[in-house]
Scaffold this motif. Structure first.
Motif, PDB file in Angstrom:
ATOM      1  N   GLU A   1      -6.235-115.605 -47.114  1.00 39.57           N
ATOM      2  CA  GLU A   1      -5.250-115.252 -46.109  1.00 39.57           C
ATOM      3  C   GLU A   1      -5.635-115.914 -44.810  1.00 39.57           C
ATOM      4  N   GLY A   2      -4.610-116.377 -44.081  1.00 38.33           N
ATOM      5  CA  GLY A   2      -4.893-117.056 -42.822  1.00 38.33           C
ATOM      6  C   GLY A   2      -3.854-116.716 -41.779  1.00 38.33           C
ATOM      7  N   SER A   3      -4.173-117.024 -40.528  1.00 37.28           N
ATOM      8  CA  SER A   3      -3.240-116.754 -39.434  1.00 37.28           C
ATOM      9  C   SER A   3      -3.643-117.562 -38.209  1.00 37.28           C
ATOM     10  N   CYS A   4      -2.694-117.667 -37.287  1.00 37.05           N
ATOM     11  CA  CYS A   4      -3.013-118.269 -35.989  1.00 37.05           C
ATOM     12  C   CYS A   4      -3.599-117.169 -35.097  1.00 37.05           C
ATOM     13  N   HIS A   5      -4.018-117.516 -33.884  1.00 37.24           N
ATOM     14  CA  HIS A   5      -4.651-116.498 -33.048  1.00 37.24           C
ATOM     15  C   HIS A   5      -3.675-115.456 -32.535  1.00 37.24           C
ATOM     16  N   CYS A   6      -2.435-115.868 -32.193  1.00 36.31           N
ATOM     17  CA  CYS A   6      -1.493-114.894 -31.620  1.00 36.31           C
ATOM     18  C   CYS A   6      -0.810-114.046 -32.686  1.00 36.31           C
ATOM     19  N   GLY A   7      -0.914-114.444 -33.956  1.00 39.93           N
ATOM     20  CA  GLY A   7      -0.353-113.654 -35.038  1.00 39.93           C
ATOM     21  C   GLY A   7       1.089-113.973 -35.388  1.00 39.93           C
TER      22      GLY A   7
ATOM     23  N   PHE B   1      -0.289-116.833 -43.290  1.00 38.18           N
ATOM     24  CA  PHE B   1      -0.066-117.541 -44.559  1.00 38.18           C
ATOM     25  C   PHE B   1      -1.076-117.084 -45.607  1.00 38.18           C
ATOM     26  N   THR B   2      -0.708-117.311 -46.871  1.00 37.95           N
ATOM     27  CA  THR B   2      -1.636-117.114 -47.981  1.00 37.95           C
ATOM     28  C   THR B   2      -1.611-118.390 -48.813  1.00 37.95           C
ATOM     29  N   VAL B   3      -2.738-118.669 -49.474  1.00 31.15           N
ATOM     30  CA  VAL B   3      -2.831-119.889 -50.275  1.00 31.15           C
ATOM     31  C   VAL B   3      -3.971-119.709 -51.269  1.00 31.15           C
ATOM     32  N   ASN B   4      -3.885-120.422 -52.396  1.00 32.36           N
ATOM     33  CA  ASN B   4      -4.984-120.429 -53.361  1.00 32.36           C
ATOM     34  C   ASN B   4      -5.800-121.702 -53.160  1.00 32.36           C
TER      35      ASN B   4
ATOM     36  N   ALA C   1      -8.645-121.064 -39.320  1.00 28.76           N
ATOM     37  CA  ALA C   1      -7.431-120.249 -39.442  1.00 28.76           C
ATOM     38  C   ALA C   1      -7.531-119.212 -40.554  1.00 28.76           C
ATOM     39  N   ILE C   2      -8.593-119.286 -41.352  1.00 24.42           N
ATOM     40  CA  ILE C   2      -8.713-118.399 -42.514  1.00 24.42           C
ATOM     41  C   ILE C   2      -9.364-117.074 -42.104  1.00 24.42           C
ATOM     42  N   ASP C   3      -8.730-115.980 -42.525  1.00 26.83           N
ATOM     43  CA  ASP C   3      -9.249-114.639 -42.211  1.00 26.83           C
ATOM     44  C   ASP C   3     -10.131-114.086 -43.330  1.00 26.83           C
ATOM     45  N   THR C   4      -9.897-114.523 -44.556  1.00 33.26           N
ATOM     46  CA  THR C   4     -10.731-114.109 -45.685  1.00 33.26           C
ATOM     47  C   THR C   4     -12.128-114.710 -45.499  1.00 33.26           C
ATOM     48  N   PRO C   5     -13.201-113.919 -45.739  1.00 31.92           N
ATOM     49  CA  PRO C   5     -14.543-114.501 -45.610  1.00 31.92           C
ATOM     50  C   PRO C   5     -14.721-115.684 -46.568  1.00 31.92           C
ATOM     51  N   LEU C   6     -15.127-116.813 -46.030  1.00 33.94           N
ATOM     52  CA  LEU C   6     -15.329-118.010 -46.848  1.00 33.94           C
ATOM     53  C   LEU C   6     -16.782-118.068 -47.311  1.00 33.94           C
ATOM     54  N   PRO C   7     -17.032-118.698 -48.471  1.00 34.27           N
ATOM     55  CA  PRO C   7     -18.421-118.834 -48.924  1.00 34.27           C
ATOM     56  C   PRO C   7     -19.186-119.785 -48.007  1.00 34.27           C
ATOM     57  N   ARG C   8     -20.477-119.496 -47.819  1.00 34.40           N
ATOM     58  CA  ARG C   8     -21.295-120.327 -46.943  1.00 34.40           C
ATOM     59  C   ARG C   8     -21.797-121.546 -47.717  1.00 34.40           C
TER      60      ARG C   8
END
Ligand SMILES: [Zn+2]
Ligand SMILES: [Zn+2]
Length: 164
Positions: free
Chosen positions: A4-10, A14-17, A108-115
Motif C-alpha cells: 500500500e502506498g500514498s502521497c504525503h497529503c493523502g 494506491f495498492t500494487v503487487n 511512497a510505500i506505507d507497507t514495511p519493506l524488507p531491508r
C-alpha cells in the motif's frame, strides 16, 4: 508482496503487487535527485502494472524529463514520473517501453519493506560533491546503472514473489 502506498497529503492512495520489493537500488542521477531525492538519490522498486489500483487519480501529475547529453539534441524521455500535484510527493515511474512494469518510489510505500542485504549506488557519475554516498562492503558502486535487472537481483538473493 502486496503493498500500500500514498502521497504525503493523502489525496492519492494506491495498492500494487511487487515482485521486486527490496529497496536496494539508490539512483543518484540528476532526475532522481531533483525530483525525488533531496538527500542525493531516489529508490524505485519493481511491481506489476496490472495490479496497480489508484484512489485520487485526478490529483496525479506526470513529468517527462528532458534528457540533455553532450553532443546530442535534447530529447524527451518517454518515462512517466507520476507525482501528487497537491503535495509534490513522487509516486511511481511507468515507462511505455516496459508497459507491464511499474516502479513505485520506496518513499511512497506505507507497507514495511524488507531491508536489503546490500545496496547498489547507481548513477555515481552524476553525484555532486556534497552528497554522502554510502561506502563499504555492502554498497556496490556503479558509474551509471547496473546490468542486472531488479527481478534478477531478487532472484540472485533468493527472494521468491510467491513466498512474499
Ligand atoms: Zn499529495
Ligand atoms: Zn535516476
Amino acid at each position: 508482496m502486496h503493498l500500500e502506498g500514498s502521497c504525503h497529503c493523502g489525496a492519492v492512495h494506491f495498492t500494487v503487487n511487487a515482485d521486486s520489493p527490496y529497496p536496494y537500488l539508490h539512483c543518484h542521477c540528476s532526475i532522481c535527485r531533483k525530483t525525488a531525492g533531496s538527500g542525493g538519490y531516489a529508490i524505485n522498486i519493481g511491481a506489476d502494472m496490472r495490479s496497480l489500483r489508484v484512489r485520487g487519480r485526478k490529483h496525479i501529475g506526470v513529468y517527462h524529463a528532458v534528457m540533455r547529453e553532450p553532443g546530442k539534441r535534447p530529447w524527451r524521455s518517454p518515462a512517466e514520473r507520476h507525482f501528487c500535484q497537491l503535495c509534490g510527493s513522487a509516486l511511481w515511474v511507468w515507462d511505455p517501453r516496459y508497459p507491464e512494469l511499474v516502479h513505485p518510489h520506496a518513499s511512497a510505500i506505507d507497507t514495511p519493506l524488507p531491508r536489503p542485504p546490500e545496496t547498489v549506488e547507481a548513477g555515481l557519475k552524476w553525484v555532486p560533491e556534497w552528497v554522502d554516498v554510502p561506502r563499504g562492503r555492502q554498497h556496490v558502486h556503479c558509474a551509471t546503472w547496473p546490468e542486472e535487472s531488479l527481478a534478477d537481483w531478487h532472484r540472485r538473493h533468493g527472494f521468491s514473489p510467491e513466498r512474499g
